[in-house]
Design an enzyme around this catalytic site. Structure first.
Site, short mmCIF file in Angstrom:
data_model
loop_
_atom_site.label_atom_id
_atom_site.label_comp_id
_atom_site.label_asym_id
_atom_site.label_seq_id
_atom_site.Cartn_x
_atom_site.Cartn_y
_atom_site.Cartn_z
N ASP A 1 0.83 -1.21 0.00
CA ASP A 1 0.00 0.00 0.00
C ASP A 1 0.87 1.27 0.00
OD1 ASP A 1 -2.34 1.46 0.06
OD2 ASP A 1 -2.50 1.43 2.24
N LEU B 1 11.64 -20.16 -4.93
CA LEU B 1 10.65 -19.27 -4.31
C LEU B 1 9.35 -19.40 -5.07
CD1 LEU B 1 9.95 -16.82 -2.37
CD2 LEU B 1 10.61 -15.34 -4.29
N HIS C 1 3.15 3.61 -8.87
CA HIS C 1 3.00 2.18 -9.13
C HIS C 1 4.26 1.61 -9.76
CE1 HIS C 1 -1.09 2.34 -7.81
NE2 HIS C 1 -1.45 3.19 -8.75
#
Length: 256
Positions: free
Chosen positions: A35, A146, A52
């Site tokens: 956020d 991962l 962003h």
């Protein structure tokens, strides 16, 4: 907010981070609500799209260092279903950035042994993005270093509702079976969340992994996501490693 839940990063100068996964023999599932991208940009006089893009760079930093800290699964909240309420231009920018990320980073993920999974609704995504998602998932399917999961057009409540509709017809009724159905709805199973971090100063879950985070430790950070660093991640993991997770039982040191 309870002080047992709200913690801020505490950096120990020169301190070494004991990996919780190494010490416990358990590969961690870290989830992050990324956020603050838009607010980061507007505070600098930049368009929200610049925030962003800066957030994507922060994601690259954390993805690169996650495995060395014992993180086996990393889930990032890239776009919530509620985000469709934002201006069309901003949503288009986010989707375009996600498409760009998949096109440019898939080969790197393959090289680094990163398996990429996208979960959430796909019917509202552009056809070109849906194809990029399918291609990236297929190319990285054998990664074992991962498991990187990106939540795109995701709502935990909607996923739970869809799972409940299927569960109604199931022959075996149990929490475990419901969890399996929810994993099917969410396009692949993942372990329960161990640690959930939210950046940007807000202190809520925002419809993110509600079922999977039932026993997660929560860590809220004032920093906005583009400013989140390796040191911030290490501070969160250090705090996490000091918590005793009893899952409702008594701590081991307590006798009755």
């Amino acid at each position: 907010m309870s002080s047992a839940i709200l913690h801020q990063p505490r950096i120990v100068p020169g301190g070494e981070l004991p990996s919780p996964a190494v010490s416990s023999g358990h590969s961690l599932h870290l989830a992050i609500i990324t956020d603050g991208n838009g607010r980061w940009a507007t505070s600098r006089g930049l368009p929200r799209s610049a925030g962003h893009r800066a957030g994507a760079e922060a994601a690259r930093r954390i993805i690169a260092i996650a495995p060395r800290h014992g993180i086996g699964t990393l889930t990032l909240f890239a776009l919530s279903s509620a985000n469709w309420q934002r201006p069309t231009a901003e949503v288009r920018s986010i989707l375009g950035l996600l498409h760009e990320y998949l096109l440019t980073e898939t080969t790197h993920c393959v090289d680094e042994g990163v398996r990429l999974t996208i979960f959430g609704r796909r019917d509202r995504l552009p056809a070109t993005l849906r194809q990029a998602v399918a291609d990236a998932e297929a190319a990285t399917a054998h990664g074992t270093h991962l498991h990187l999961r990106l939540a795109i057009d995701y709502s935990a409540r909607e996923a739970i509702f869809q799972a409940a509709c299927r569960f109604y017809k199931a022959t075996e009724l149990s929490p475990e079976r419901f969890g399996e159905i929810l994993a099917e709805v969410s396009r692949g199973a993942a372990p329960e969340v161990d640690l959930l971090i939210r950046t940007g100063g807000e202190q809520r879950l925002s419809d993110f992994l509600l079922w999977e985070s039932a026993f997660a430790e929560l860590f809220f950070v004032e920093k906005r996501w583009p400013d989140f660093t390796a040191a911030d991640l290490e501070a969160a993991l250090r705090e996490f490693s000091g918590r005793e997770r009893t899952r409702g039982a008594l701590p081991s040191a307590v006798t009755v």
